[in-house]
Write a protein that holds these residues in place. Structure first.
Motif, PDB file in Angstrom:
ATOM      1  N   PHE A 173     -13.209  -2.294  16.964  1.00  0.00           N
ATOM      2  CA  PHE A 173     -12.547  -0.998  16.904  1.00  0.00           C
ATOM      3  C   PHE A 173     -11.025  -1.133  16.943  1.00  0.00           C
ATOM      4  N   GLN A 174     -10.507  -2.135  17.628  1.00  0.00           N
ATOM      5  CA  GLN A 174      -9.058  -2.380  17.589  1.00  0.00           C
ATOM      6  C   GLN A 174      -8.620  -2.724  16.172  1.00  0.00           C
ATOM      7  N   LEU A 175      -9.415  -3.546  15.499  1.00  0.00           N
ATOM      8  CA  LEU A 175      -9.077  -3.984  14.146  1.00  0.00           C
ATOM      9  C   LEU A 175      -9.085  -2.830  13.143  1.00  0.00           C
ATOM     10  N   GLN A 176      -9.872  -1.804  13.400  1.00  0.00           N
ATOM     11  CA  GLN A 176      -9.941  -0.659  12.483  1.00  0.00           C
ATOM     12  C   GLN A 176      -8.618   0.093  12.416  1.00  0.00           C
ATOM     13  N   GLU A 177      -7.815  -0.047  13.455  1.00  0.00           N
ATOM     14  CA  GLU A 177      -6.544   0.676  13.541  1.00  0.00           C
ATOM     15  C   GLU A 177      -5.365  -0.136  13.001  1.00  0.00           C
ATOM     16  N   ILE A 178      -5.609  -1.367  12.578  1.00  0.00           N
ATOM     17  CA  ILE A 178      -4.524  -2.279  12.197  1.00  0.00           C
ATOM     18  C   ILE A 178      -4.658  -2.652  10.722  1.00  0.00           C
ATOM     19  N   SER A 179      -3.539  -2.605  10.016  1.00  0.00           N
ATOM     20  CA  SER A 179      -3.557  -3.002   8.604  1.00  0.00           C
ATOM     21  C   SER A 179      -2.926  -4.377   8.375  1.00  0.00           C
ATOM     22  N   ASP A 180      -2.104  -4.825   9.300  1.00  0.00           N
ATOM     23  CA  ASP A 180      -1.400  -6.105   9.163  1.00  0.00           C
ATOM     24  C   ASP A 180      -2.375  -7.273   9.376  1.00  0.00           C
ATOM     25  N   THR A 181      -2.545  -8.089   8.344  1.00  0.00           N
ATOM     26  CA  THR A 181      -3.495  -9.202   8.396  1.00  0.00           C
ATOM     27  C   THR A 181      -3.150 -10.221   9.470  1.00  0.00           C
ATOM     28  N   SER A 182      -1.879 -10.495   9.663  1.00  0.00           N
ATOM     29  CA  SER A 182      -1.505 -11.494  10.672  1.00  0.00           C
ATOM     30  C   SER A 182      -1.848 -11.007  12.080  1.00  0.00           C
ATOM     31  N   ILE A 183      -1.683  -9.721  12.328  1.00  0.00           N
ATOM     32  CA  ILE A 183      -2.053  -9.171  13.636  1.00  0.00           C
ATOM     33  C   ILE A 183      -3.567  -9.206  13.803  1.00  0.00           C
ATOM     34  N   LYS A 184      -4.293  -8.894  12.736  1.00  0.00           N
ATOM     35  CA  LYS A 184      -5.757  -8.979  12.788  1.00  0.00           C
ATOM     36  C   LYS A 184      -6.195 -10.404  13.121  1.00  0.00           C
ATOM     37  N   ASN A 185      -5.576 -11.379  12.472  1.00  0.00           N
ATOM     38  CA  ASN A 185      -5.925 -12.782  12.728  1.00  0.00           C
ATOM     39  C   ASN A 185      -5.629 -13.169  14.178  1.00  0.00           C
ATOM     40  N   GLU A 186      -4.521 -12.671  14.714  1.00  0.00           N
ATOM     41  CA  GLU A 186      -4.192 -12.946  16.118  1.00  0.00           C
ATOM     42  C   GLU A 186      -5.253 -12.367  17.056  1.00  0.00           C
ATOM     43  N   LEU A 187      -5.707 -11.155  16.767  1.00  0.00           N
ATOM     44  CA  LEU A 187      -6.747 -10.543  17.596  1.00  0.00           C
ATOM     45  C   LEU A 187      -8.056 -11.324  17.523  1.00  0.00           C
ATOM     46  N   ILE A 188      -8.389 -11.804  16.340  1.00  0.00           N
ATOM     47  CA  ILE A 188      -9.624 -12.581  16.170  1.00  0.00           C
ATOM     48  C   ILE A 188      -9.502 -13.924  16.881  1.00  0.00           C
ATOM     49  N   ASP A 189      -8.348 -14.568  16.789  1.00  0.00           N
ATOM     50  CA  ASP A 189      -8.119 -15.819  17.519  1.00  0.00           C
ATOM     51  C   ASP A 189      -8.225 -15.590  19.027  1.00  0.00           C
ATOM     52  N   GLU A 190      -7.663 -14.482  19.492  1.00  0.00           N
ATOM     53  CA  GLU A 190      -7.729 -14.141  20.915  1.00  0.00           C
ATOM     54  C   GLU A 190      -9.176 -13.884  21.347  1.00  0.00           C
ATOM     55  N   LEU A 191      -9.936 -13.211  20.498  1.00  0.00           N
ATOM     56  CA  LEU A 191     -11.354 -12.977  20.786  1.00  0.00           C
ATOM     57  C   LEU A 191     -12.085 -14.299  20.936  1.00  0.00           C
ATOM     58  N   SER A 192     -11.844 -15.214  20.022  1.00  0.00           N
ATOM     59  CA  SER A 192     -12.479 -16.528  20.072  1.00  0.00           C
ATOM     60  C   SER A 192     -12.139 -17.249  21.380  1.00  0.00           C
ATOM     61  N   LYS A 193     -10.881 -17.264  21.729  1.00  0.00           N
ATOM     62  CA  LYS A 193     -10.451 -17.929  22.969  1.00  0.00           C
ATOM     63  C   LYS A 193     -11.072 -17.276  24.194  1.00  0.00           C
ATOM     64  N   ASN A 194     -11.112 -15.947  24.209  1.00  0.00           N
ATOM     65  CA  ASN A 194     -11.698 -15.242  25.350  1.00  0.00           C
ATOM     66  C   ASN A 194     -13.199 -15.499  25.465  1.00  0.00           C
ATOM     67  N   MET A 195     -13.877 -15.577  24.328  1.00  0.00           N
ATOM     68  CA  MET A 195     -15.315 -15.873  24.351  1.00  0.00           C
ATOM     69  C   MET A 195     -15.567 -17.252  24.968  1.00  0.00           C
ATOM     70  N   LYS A 196     -14.715 -18.210  24.604  1.00  0.00           N
ATOM     71  CA  LYS A 196     -14.890 -19.570  25.119  1.00  0.00           C
ATOM     72  C   LYS A 196     -14.608 -19.673  26.613  1.00  0.00           C
ATOM     73  N   LYS A 197     -13.810 -18.742  27.152  1.00  0.00           N
ATOM     74  CA  LYS A 197     -13.473 -18.762  28.573  1.00  0.00           C
ATOM     75  C   LYS A 197     -14.565 -18.156  29.454  1.00  0.00           C
ATOM     76  N   LEU A 198     -15.463 -17.405  28.853  1.00  0.00           N
ATOM     77  CA  LEU A 198     -16.518 -16.768  29.643  1.00  0.00           C
ATOM     78  C   LEU A 198     -17.433 -17.827  30.255  1.00  0.00           C
ATOM     79  N   PRO A 199     -18.063 -17.516  31.373  1.00  0.00           N
ATOM     80  CA  PRO A 199     -18.828 -18.519  32.116  1.00  0.00           C
ATOM     81  C   PRO A 199     -20.231 -18.811  31.578  1.00  0.00           C
TER      82      PRO A 199
END
Length: 83
Positions: free
Chosen positions: A22-48
């Motif tokens: 839903f955050q990505l639906q509000e963003i048109s800038d591809t580089s910002i979208k990529n940053e959010l996806i990278d952050e999602l990946s990192k956060n998923m890996k940090k989960l226990p």
């Protein structure tokens, strides 16, 4: 872990995935979208949930997260997928 199926997403991961979708639906800038996806990946890996897989490059990778995000509209959330 190449060639093996990754574990299904657990509920906490699904919540992060849907929130990012839903955050990505509000963003048109591809580089910002990529940053959010990278952050999602990192956060998923940090989960226990899957500590033995954290060092596996394929585990919850940005490309895998892109695939899961593409599936959010179908309601599948990468359950049982190779992410």
């Amino acid at each position: 872990m190449s060639g093996k199926r990754m574990p299904q997403l657990v509920m906490d991961e699904v919540i992060l995935l849907v929130d990012t979708y839903f955050q990505l639906q509000e963003i048109s800038d591809t580089s910002i979208k990529n940053e959010l996806i990278d952050e999602l990946s990192k956060n998923m890996k940090k989960l226990p949930f899957f500590p033995a897989l954290r060092d596996d490059e394929a585990f919850r990778s940005p490309d895998g997260m892109r695939m899961c995000l593409a599936n959010v509209g179908t309601g599948r959330y990468c359950v049982g997928s190779n992410v």
